[in-house]
Design a protein around this motif. Structure first.
Motif, PDB file in Angstrom:
ATOM      1  N   ASP A 126      -1.385  13.818 -17.593  1.00 52.54           N
ATOM      2  CA  ASP A 126      -1.696  12.389 -17.641  1.00 52.54           C
ATOM      3  C   ASP A 126      -2.302  11.875 -16.341  1.00 52.54           C
ATOM      4  O   ASP A 126      -2.746  10.727 -16.266  1.00 52.54           O
ATOM      5  CB  ASP A 126      -0.428  11.576 -17.946  1.00 52.54           C
ATOM      6  CG  ASP A 126       0.127  11.887 -19.330  1.00 52.54           C
ATOM      7  OD1 ASP A 126       1.357  11.889 -19.465  1.00 52.54           O
ATOM      8  OD2 ASP A 126      -0.672  12.134 -20.241  1.00 52.54           O
ATOM      9  N   LYS A 127      -2.280  12.704 -15.300  1.00 54.66           N
ATOM     10  CA  LYS A 127      -2.802  12.325 -13.979  1.00 54.66           C
ATOM     11  C   LYS A 127      -2.165  11.025 -13.488  1.00 54.66           C
ATOM     12  O   LYS A 127      -2.848  10.108 -13.046  1.00 54.66           O
ATOM     13  CB  LYS A 127      -4.325  12.197 -14.005  1.00 54.66           C
ATOM     14  CG  LYS A 127      -5.045  13.508 -14.277  1.00 54.66           C
ATOM     15  CD  LYS A 127      -6.549  13.353 -14.174  1.00 54.66           C
ATOM     16  CE  LYS A 127      -7.261  14.676 -14.384  1.00 54.66           C
ATOM     17  NZ  LYS A 127      -8.719  14.557 -14.311  1.00 54.66           N
ATOM     18  N   LYS A 128      -0.865  10.952 -13.592  1.00 52.50           N
ATOM     19  CA  LYS A 128      -0.173   9.724 -13.222  1.00 52.50           C
ATOM     20  C   LYS A 128       0.320   9.713 -11.781  1.00 52.50           C
ATOM     21  O   LYS A 128       0.559   8.665 -11.215  1.00 52.50           O
ATOM     22  CB  LYS A 128       1.013   9.489 -14.159  1.00 52.50           C
ATOM     23  CG  LYS A 128       0.614   9.049 -15.557  1.00 52.50           C
ATOM     24  CD  LYS A 128       1.843   8.755 -16.391  1.00 52.50           C
ATOM     25  CE  LYS A 128       1.445   8.226 -17.766  1.00 52.50           C
ATOM     26  NZ  LYS A 128       2.634   7.962 -18.614  1.00 52.50           N
ATOM     27  N   VAL A 129       0.507  10.878 -11.183  1.00 47.29           N
ATOM     28  CA  VAL A 129       1.031  10.942  -9.811  1.00 47.29           C
ATOM     29  C   VAL A 129       0.107  11.794  -8.945  1.00 47.29           C
ATOM     30  O   VAL A 129      -0.134  12.963  -9.251  1.00 47.29           O
ATOM     31  CB  VAL A 129       2.461  11.523  -9.779  1.00 47.29           C
ATOM     32  CG1 VAL A 129       2.946  11.629  -8.333  1.00 47.29           C
ATOM     33  CG2 VAL A 129       3.417  10.657 -10.597  1.00 47.29           C
ATOM     34  N   TYR A 130      -0.402  11.178  -7.888  1.00 47.57           N
ATOM     35  CA  TYR A 130      -1.205  11.894  -6.893  1.00 47.57           C
ATOM     36  C   TYR A 130      -0.371  11.997  -5.621  1.00 47.57           C
ATOM     37  O   TYR A 130       0.161  10.995  -5.144  1.00 47.57           O
ATOM     38  CB  TYR A 130      -2.494  11.134  -6.574  1.00 47.57           C
ATOM     39  CG  TYR A 130      -3.435  10.930  -7.744  1.00 47.57           C
ATOM     40  CD1 TYR A 130      -4.530  11.755  -7.931  1.00 47.57           C
ATOM     41  CD2 TYR A 130      -3.225   9.887  -8.648  1.00 47.57           C
ATOM     42  CE1 TYR A 130      -5.413  11.552  -8.992  1.00 47.57           C
ATOM     43  CE2 TYR A 130      -4.093   9.673  -9.709  1.00 47.57           C
ATOM     44  CZ  TYR A 130      -5.176  10.510  -9.877  1.00 47.57           C
ATOM     45  OH  TYR A 130      -6.038  10.307 -10.922  1.00 47.57           O
ATOM     46  N   VAL A 131      -0.274  13.193  -5.052  1.00 50.34           N
ATOM     47  CA  VAL A 131       0.477  13.390  -3.812  1.00 50.34           C
ATOM     48  C   VAL A 131      -0.490  13.856  -2.731  1.00 50.34           C
ATOM     49  O   VAL A 131      -1.236  14.818  -2.926  1.00 50.34           O
ATOM     50  CB  VAL A 131       1.613  14.415  -3.993  1.00 50.34           C
ATOM     51  CG1 VAL A 131       2.319  14.675  -2.669  1.00 50.34           C
ATOM     52  CG2 VAL A 131       2.626  13.907  -5.029  1.00 50.34           C
ATOM     53  N   ILE A 132      -0.461  13.172  -1.593  1.00 54.61           N
ATOM     54  CA  ILE A 132      -1.402  13.440  -0.498  1.00 54.61           C
ATOM     55  C   ILE A 132      -0.634  13.833   0.751  1.00 54.61           C
ATOM     56  O   ILE A 132       0.318  13.155   1.153  1.00 54.61           O
ATOM     57  CB  ILE A 132      -2.263  12.199  -0.205  1.00 54.61           C
ATOM     58  CG1 ILE A 132      -3.066  11.801  -1.447  1.00 54.61           C
ATOM     59  CG2 ILE A 132      -3.194  12.441   0.982  1.00 54.61           C
ATOM     60  CD1 ILE A 132      -3.794  10.476  -1.309  1.00 54.61           C
ATOM     61  N   ASP A 133      -1.035  14.919   1.364  1.00 57.82           N
ATOM     62  CA  ASP A 133      -0.487  15.331   2.662  1.00 57.82           C
ATOM     63  C   ASP A 133      -1.171  14.483   3.729  1.00 57.82           C
ATOM     64  O   ASP A 133      -2.355  14.656   4.015  1.00 57.82           O
ATOM     65  CB  ASP A 133      -0.766  16.819   2.887  1.00 57.82           C
ATOM     66  CG  ASP A 133      -0.181  17.335   4.201  1.00 57.82           C
ATOM     67  OD1 ASP A 133       0.379  16.529   4.981  1.00 57.82           O
ATOM     68  OD2 ASP A 133      -0.296  18.551   4.459  1.00 57.82           O
ATOM     69  N   SER A 134      -0.431  13.570   4.330  1.00 58.54           N
ATOM     70  CA  SER A 134      -1.018  12.654   5.324  1.00 58.54           C
ATOM     71  C   SER A 134      -1.432  13.367   6.603  1.00 58.54           C
ATOM     72  O   SER A 134      -2.228  12.857   7.376  1.00 58.54           O
ATOM     73  CB  SER A 134      -0.017  11.551   5.679  1.00 58.54           C
ATOM     74  OG  SER A 134       1.051  12.080   6.450  1.00 58.54           O
ATOM     75  N   LYS A 135      -0.821  14.542   6.847  1.00 57.42           N
ATOM     76  CA  LYS A 135      -1.015  15.277   8.111  1.00 57.42           C
ATOM     77  C   LYS A 135      -0.683  14.395   9.312  1.00 57.42           C
ATOM     78  O   LYS A 135      -1.249  14.543  10.394  1.00 57.42           O
ATOM     79  CB  LYS A 135      -2.431  15.835   8.215  1.00 57.42           C
ATOM     80  CG  LYS A 135      -2.762  16.862   7.130  1.00 57.42           C
ATOM     81  CD  LYS A 135      -4.042  17.602   7.424  1.00 57.42           C
ATOM     82  CE  LYS A 135      -4.331  18.639   6.342  1.00 57.42           C
ATOM     83  NZ  LYS A 135      -3.313  19.695   6.289  1.00 57.42           N
ATOM     84  N   SER A 136       0.240  13.471   9.099  1.00 61.37           N
ATOM     85  CA  SER A 136       0.621  12.552  10.160  1.00 61.37           C
ATOM     86  C   SER A 136       2.085  12.193  10.010  1.00 61.37           C
ATOM     87  O   SER A 136       2.809  12.759   9.178  1.00 61.37           O
ATOM     88  CB  SER A 136      -0.264  11.302  10.131  1.00 61.37           C
ATOM     89  OG  SER A 136      -0.112  10.543  11.321  1.00 61.37           O
TER      90      SER A 136
END
Length: 306
Positions: A131-141
């Motif tokens: 469903d592409k409901k959750v995007y997780v991003i590595d902030s690298k911060s």
């Protein structure tokens, strides 16, 4: 008649698709290590999930326990509290709850080189892959380095951007994040295994206050400053703004762990003199304070030539 029905059905499908895109409810999320005040979280509609702080056998939630309590515990027990990242079960419950209100969650995680929280969140996000409901991003911060990205994402939501545009823009801006700070004592980094006994001894003898930079998701040593705390903060701000000298002047942060009012004022003035339109002052939550110790202070902003 059949033609008219098909045309009307096509129009309705297109219209519903347009309405869904136009009114898509997008949630911006982060862990408590984003270090934004409750007022800023509310203003920019950013949701957070807390790390756990373990003071001996007692568990406390990051964002609820104050840095003062952390520092008092260390003073009394001569050991650091342990920090526990959010596990997969906690992320699953958290995302499920957010998706009762929102169509999409965009979650910004503490650098994957500093915590397993990103990996845990990413594993859980795969449950929503179809469903592409959750995007997780590595902030690298860390800290308000993540906050910079979260506010940027929130502004894009207000502009009506779709999830893919927001995620792409965040990932494009991650290398621009200038996150650094100057520590007042190496005791906490030493206790946490991030600096040697010899380095700590040298800092004590020569009254050194080292700069710590976040580079490619890792904490690395920068320049060392000598003297009293306020003088070091002044020198650190001047050095940082000199090296990272192409800032996005829309907004930046002065983030600290119970630094003195004088030190905070020095940092705020340095950023205002550099031309920043908004300077947010925030106190680091307990997870970050537990690693950097009292009176740590950083200035954080987007630097376009980084």
């Amino acid at each position: 008649m059949l033609y008219m029905c098909i045309k009307l059905q096509s129009y309705c499908l297109f219209n519903n698709f347009f309405i869904n895109i136009l009114f898509m409810r997008i949630c911006i999320s982060a862990e408590s290590t984003v270090d934004l005040s409750k007022e800023l979280l509310l203003e920019y509609n950013i949701h957070t999930i807390p790390f756990t702080i373990l003071l001996g056998d007692k568990a406390e939630l990051d964002g609820e326990i104050t840095p003062d309590k952390i520092f008092s515990y260390v003073e009394e027990n001569k050991v650091l509290p342990r920090t526990s990242a959010i596990n997969e079960y906690q992320f699953n419950e958290y995302f499920d709850k957010l998706l009762e209100e929102y169509d999409v969650v965009i979650h910004l995680s503490l650098s994957s080189d500093l915590s397993c929280a990103y990996r845990n969140a990413l594993n859980v996000s795969n449950l929503y892959k179809d469903d592409k409901k959750v995007y997780v991003i590595d902030s690298k911060s860390l800290s308000t380095g993540i906050g910079l990205l979260a506010i940027h994402a929130s502004n894009m939501v207000k502009e009506g951007k779709n999830p893919e545009e927001i995620v792409a823009s965040i990932e494009e801006r991650i290398p621009e994040v200038q996150a650094s700070f100057v520590v007042n004592t190496l005791y906490y980094l030493y206790k946490g295994g991030r600096c040697s006994a010899l380095a700590r001894l040298g800092a004590l003898i020569f009254r050194l206050k080292p700069q710590i930079l976040v580079a490619n998701g890792k904490m690395v040593p920068g320049k060392k400053f000598m003297g009293k705390h306020t003088s070091c903060v002044k020198d650190y701000c001047e050095e940082t703004l000199k090296v990272f000298n192409n800032p996005d002047l829309e907004y930046g942060f002065v983030t600290h762990s119970n630094a003195s009012p004088e030190a905070i004022e020095i940092a705020v003035n340095a950023m205002k003199n550099a031309g920043f339109k908004k300077v947010f002052v925030t106190i680091a939550n307990s997870t970050i304070s537990n690693h950097c110790g009292p009176k740590c202070l950083g200035i954080l902003y987007f630097n376009k030539s980084n």
